[in-house]
Design an enzyme around this catalytic site. Structure first.
Site, PDB file in Angstrom:
ATOM      1  N   ASP A  54     -59.692  -9.442  -3.550  1.00  0.00           N
ATOM      2  CA  ASP A  54     -60.732  -9.444  -4.582  1.00  0.00           C
ATOM      3  C   ASP A  54     -61.447 -10.787  -4.680  1.00  0.00           C
ATOM      4  OD1 ASP A  54     -58.463 -10.713  -5.583  1.00  0.00           O
ATOM      5  OD2 ASP A  54     -58.042  -9.157  -7.067  1.00  0.00           O
ATOM      6  N   ASN A  73     -50.838  -6.158 -17.331  1.00  0.00           N
ATOM      7  CA  ASN A  73     -51.168  -4.793 -17.755  1.00  0.00           C
ATOM      8  C   ASN A  73     -51.007  -3.784 -16.612  1.00  0.00           C
ATOM      9  OD1 ASN A  73     -53.297  -5.403 -16.111  1.00  0.00           O
ATOM     10  ND2 ASN A  73     -54.902  -5.144 -17.645  1.00  0.00           N
ATOM     11  N   HIS A 111     -52.235  -4.110 -13.508  1.00  0.00           N
ATOM     12  CA  HIS A 111     -53.310  -4.021 -12.513  1.00  0.00           C
ATOM     13  C   HIS A 111     -52.852  -4.522 -11.146  1.00  0.00           C
ATOM     14  CE1 HIS A 111     -54.877  -8.243 -13.787  1.00  0.00           C
ATOM     15  NE2 HIS A 111     -54.527  -8.364 -12.528  1.00  0.00           N
ATOM     16  N   GLU A 145     -57.998  -2.215 -12.952  1.00  0.00           N
ATOM     17  CA  GLU A 145     -57.446  -2.250 -14.303  1.00  0.00           C
ATOM     18  C   GLU A 145     -56.935  -0.859 -14.709  1.00  0.00           C
ATOM     19  OE1 GLU A 145     -56.924  -5.009 -15.571  1.00  0.00           O
ATOM     20  OE2 GLU A 145     -58.658  -6.336 -15.687  1.00  0.00           O
TER      21      GLU A 145
END
Ligand code: GLP
Length: 257
Positions: free
Chosen positions: A71, A140, A142, A147
């Site tokens: 990313d 979380n 990801h 996400e």
């Protein structure tokens, strides 16, 4: 637990990093022209230190390797100190013999981001796909910047970051206001196509996300849980990151040192 993810637990983060680095070194020796999928963030820094060390000792060479990063922040160019291209140069590429043209990080400042994402997918395909993918995990759940709520079949695209991720990553920036709100990220579908995947997680802050990824049904609320649906996935954890796993999961895990 009905999935086939192999879990390996090390006593501390350094052992976990060394274990991951040794797995990468072994794979590079076995296939010198391997296609590596690489990650950024705090977790892999120590892994890259070990790999640089193995390279400097003459134990491995990256000369024939190709790399693809997961990313990049939208709006940050390669010279920006928080860009993932900059991170990779500082932590790995500048210290090893991989030819620069064989290293790929998504372009966060492309004029046409949509086309840049399609080109990135095409480049992975042209290289024969990713042989060994390194992943971290967000608090979380990801993976890359996919996400919660992301599609399991997603391909490389521009994604919005959640408040949780912006806050977690603000430690690398001056303040939360400086953290970009968007990123280019490999899709979950793209990640799942890697031939082998090693997810590394260390520290108490990851324990909840790790337990959810391994113990619930695969579902978009935990993008990492989709790793249950593909073959050849290994989770390398330290004790802190494994502390919320059920007894049955822990018993099935391999202890490493
Ligand atoms: C970042 C990256 C992910 C990384 C994760 C965890 O936002 N996009 O690829 O795995 O969050 O980062 P860290 O290792 O710093 O906890």
């Amino acid at each position: 637990m009905n999935h086939k993810i192999e879990i390996r637990i090390a006593e501390d983060p350094k052992f976990a990093a060394k274990h991951v680095a040794l797995e990468f070194a072994k794979a590079i020796r076995k296939n010198p022209s391997i296609v590596l999928g690489l990650a950024t963030g705090g977790t892999p820094v120590e892994v890259y230190r070990f790999l640089v060390d193995y390279y400097q000792k003459g134990e491995i060479s990256f000369e024939q390797c190709t790399t693809f990063n997961l990313d990049e922040y939208v709006g940050l160019g390669p010279k920006h100190e928080q860009s993932y291209r900059y991170f990779m140069q500082q932590n790995l590429f500048n210290h090893i013999d991989v030819p620069e043209e064989k290293t790929h990080v998504p372009d966060g400042i492309a004029q046409d981001l949509k086309k840049a994402c399609q080109d990135y997918e095409a480049a992975i395909k042209a290289a024969g796909g990713i042989d060994l993918q390194l992943l971290g995990i967000g608090e979380n759940g990801h993976i890359a910047f996919n996400e919660p709520g992301s599609d399991a079949r997603g391909r490389t695209e521009v994604v919005e970051l959640t408040e949780n991720t912006i806050t977690a990553n603000s430690r690398f920036f001056g303040s939360t206001d400086d953290v970009p709100r968007k990123a280019v990220s490999l899709g979950i579908g793209t990640i799942l196509e890697a031939k082998e995947i090693i997810l590394m997680a260390t520290g108490e802050s990851k324990a909840k996300a790790v337990a959810r990824a391994l113990e619930g049904e695969p579902c978009g609320d935990s993008p990492a849980s989709f790793l249950q649906t593909t073959n050849k996935v290994i989770f390398v954890l330290d004790l802190a990151a494994s502390q919320l796993l059920s007894e049955a999961t822990c018993q099935a895990a391999i202890q490493i040192s």
